[in-house]
Design a protein around this motif. Structure first.
Motif, mmCIF file in Angstrom:
data_model
loop_
_atom_site.group_PDB
_atom_site.id
_atom_site.type_symbol
_atom_site.label_atom_id
_atom_site.label_comp_id
_atom_site.label_asym_id
_atom_site.label_seq_id
_atom_site.Cartn_x
_atom_site.Cartn_y
_atom_site.Cartn_z
ATOM 1 N N MET A 1 34.583 51.244 36.204
ATOM 2 C CA MET A 1 34.503 49.797 36.268
ATOM 3 C C MET A 1 35.660 49.247 37.095
ATOM 4 O O MET A 1 36.697 49.878 37.206
ATOM 5 C CB MET A 1 34.552 49.202 34.859
ATOM 6 C CG MET A 1 33.293 49.419 34.054
ATOM 7 S SD MET A 1 33.333 48.639 32.421
ATOM 8 C CE MET A 1 33.638 46.949 32.829
ATOM 9 N N THR A 2 35.466 48.066 37.599
ATOM 10 C CA THR A 2 36.521 47.435 38.381
ATOM 11 C C THR A 2 37.507 46.735 37.458
ATOM 12 O O THR A 2 37.188 46.411 36.304
ATOM 13 C CB THR A 2 35.941 46.387 39.352
ATOM 14 O OG1 THR A 2 35.349 45.332 38.587
ATOM 15 C CG2 THR A 2 34.904 47.002 40.286
ATOM 16 N N LYS A 3 38.690 46.458 37.986
ATOM 17 C CA LYS A 3 39.693 45.721 37.205
ATOM 18 C C LYS A 3 39.173 44.330 36.857
ATOM 19 O O LYS A 3 39.390 43.834 35.753
ATOM 20 C CB LYS A 3 40.994 45.614 38.007
ATOM 21 C CG LYS A 3 41.729 46.920 38.140
ATOM 22 C CD LYS A 3 42.976 46.750 38.990
ATOM 23 C CE LYS A 3 43.640 48.100 39.220
ATOM 24 N NZ LYS A 3 44.811 47.997 40.090
ATOM 25 N N GLY A 5 36.032 43.438 36.452
ATOM 26 C CA GLY A 5 35.010 43.571 35.414
ATOM 27 C C GLY A 5 35.624 43.757 34.041
ATOM 28 O O GLY A 5 35.194 43.133 33.065
ATOM 29 N N ILE A 6 36.623 44.615 33.959
ATOM 30 C CA ILE A 6 37.310 44.846 32.684
ATOM 31 C C ILE A 6 37.955 43.556 32.193
ATOM 32 O O ILE A 6 37.849 43.197 31.018
ATOM 33 C CB ILE A 6 38.341 45.981 32.833
ATOM 34 C CG1 ILE A 6 37.617 47.306 33.092
ATOM 35 C CG2 ILE A 6 39.238 46.074 31.595
ATOM 36 C CD1 ILE A 6 38.527 48.439 33.542
ATOM 37 N N LYS A 7 38.583 42.822 33.102
ATOM 38 C CA LYS A 7 39.225 41.552 32.744
ATOM 39 C C LYS A 7 38.192 40.551 32.217
ATOM 40 O O LYS A 7 38.421 39.886 31.202
ATOM 41 C CB LYS A 7 39.946 40.978 33.965
ATOM 42 C CG LYS A 7 40.637 39.662 33.705
ATOM 43 C CD LYS A 7 41.310 39.155 34.975
ATOM 44 C CE LYS A 7 41.893 37.773 34.745
ATOM 45 N NZ LYS A 7 42.403 37.181 35.977
ATOM 46 N N ILE A 9 35.257 41.137 30.817
ATOM 47 C CA ILE A 9 34.754 41.563 29.510
ATOM 48 C C ILE A 9 35.781 41.293 28.422
ATOM 49 O O ILE A 9 35.431 40.863 27.313
ATOM 50 C CB ILE A 9 34.331 43.046 29.560
ATOM 51 C CG1 ILE A 9 33.075 43.166 30.428
ATOM 52 C CG2 ILE A 9 34.085 43.609 28.161
ATOM 53 C CD1 ILE A 9 32.732 44.564 30.850
ATOM 54 N N LYS A 10 37.048 41.491 28.729
ATOM 55 C CA LYS A 10 38.090 41.185 27.745
ATOM 56 C C LYS A 10 38.133 39.688 27.442
ATOM 57 O O LYS A 10 38.405 39.284 26.320
ATOM 58 C CB LYS A 10 39.456 41.678 28.241
ATOM 59 C CG LYS A 10 39.621 43.177 28.117
ATOM 60 C CD LYS A 10 40.988 43.613 28.575
ATOM 61 C CE LYS A 10 41.148 45.119 28.424
ATOM 62 N NZ LYS A 10 42.443 45.593 28.899
ATOM 63 N N PRO A 14 31.547 41.677 25.699
ATOM 64 C CA PRO A 14 30.683 42.616 26.412
ATOM 65 C C PRO A 14 29.330 42.029 26.820
ATOM 66 O O PRO A 14 28.642 42.567 27.684
ATOM 67 C CB PRO A 14 30.502 43.760 25.426
ATOM 68 C CG PRO A 14 30.747 43.165 24.085
ATOM 69 C CD PRO A 14 31.745 42.061 24.302
ATOM 70 N N TYR A 35 29.876 44.921 34.789
ATOM 71 C CA TYR A 35 29.765 46.378 34.728
ATOM 72 C C TYR A 35 29.424 46.988 36.091
ATOM 73 O O TYR A 35 29.263 48.192 36.212
ATOM 74 C CB TYR A 35 28.708 46.790 33.699
ATOM 75 C CG TYR A 35 29.057 46.335 32.307
ATOM 76 C CD1 TYR A 35 29.989 47.026 31.546
ATOM 77 C CD2 TYR A 35 28.468 45.203 31.755
ATOM 78 C CE1 TYR A 35 30.321 46.603 30.264
ATOM 79 C CE2 TYR A 35 28.785 44.775 30.474
ATOM 80 C CZ TYR A 35 29.714 45.480 29.736
ATOM 81 O OH TYR A 35 30.044 45.062 28.473
ATOM 82 N N TYR A 37 29.934 47.748 40.289
ATOM 83 C CA TYR A 37 30.972 48.066 41.270
ATOM 84 C C TYR A 37 30.276 48.401 42.587
ATOM 85 O O TYR A 37 29.084 48.712 42.610
ATOM 86 C CB TYR A 37 31.835 49.247 40.805
ATOM 87 C CG TYR A 37 31.076 50.552 40.730
ATOM 88 C CD1 TYR A 37 31.087 51.447 41.807
ATOM 89 C CD2 TYR A 37 30.341 50.889 39.605
ATOM 90 C CE1 TYR A 37 30.365 52.633 41.752
ATOM 91 C CE2 TYR A 37 29.629 52.074 39.548
ATOM 92 C CZ TYR A 37 29.643 52.940 40.615
ATOM 93 O OH TYR A 37 28.930 54.108 40.568
#
Length: 139
Positions: A1-3, A5-7, A9-10, A14, A35, A37
């Motif tokens: 996952m990309t940074k 995307g993670i950011k 979702i946080k 989700p 999710y 990339y």
């Protein structure tokens, strides 16, 4: 996952509820699934799908994602009936829709694997035969 995307979702979780489309995955600035990339060729891929293909997770991406932009809904009067509607989102499907029109590839052909995954080979063959019949009839 990309940074990014993670950011995302946080920040939002989700998945989230959209009034028009129901439960959806979060997007980054309304453009790409959190999710998703881009691979080396610039093609958008799914982190779930890649993790499954790499043997990192035992399950495929959710069928709702695999079918996208087909939306499934149940009949309110008969829960045994399920509707399958093509509902492209202009913000997320523009490039794919343009390419499909240019190549004259119907959405159901592009989504063959996901339709077969959900409904089986016989259903897809019937859908394809029906589309061919309608195309011939409307000439």
């Amino acid at each position: 996952m990309t940074k990014e995307g993670i950011k995302e979702i946080k920040q939002v979780g989700p998945y989230l509820y959209d009034r028009e489309f129901g439960w959806v995955t979060p997007t980054i600035d309304g453009k790409i699934c959190a999710y998703g990339y881009k691979d080396k060729e610039g093609i958008i891929k799914c982190a779930f799908e890649q993790a499954y293909n790499d043997g990192k997770i035992p399950w495929k991406k959710p069928i709702s994602c695999h079918l996208f932009p087909i939306k499934l809904s149940k009949s309110k009067s008969d829960p045994g009936i399920e509707y399958m509607n093509y509902e492209p989102r202009e913000d997320l499907c523009k490039a794919a829709c343009s390419l499909g029109k240019k190549l004259k590839v119907p959405a159901y052909v592009f989504l063959k694997d996901s339709i077969i995954r959900k409904y089986g080979e016989t259903f897809y063959e019937t859908l394809d035969a029906t589309a061919a019949h309608l195309k011939e009839k409307n000439k």
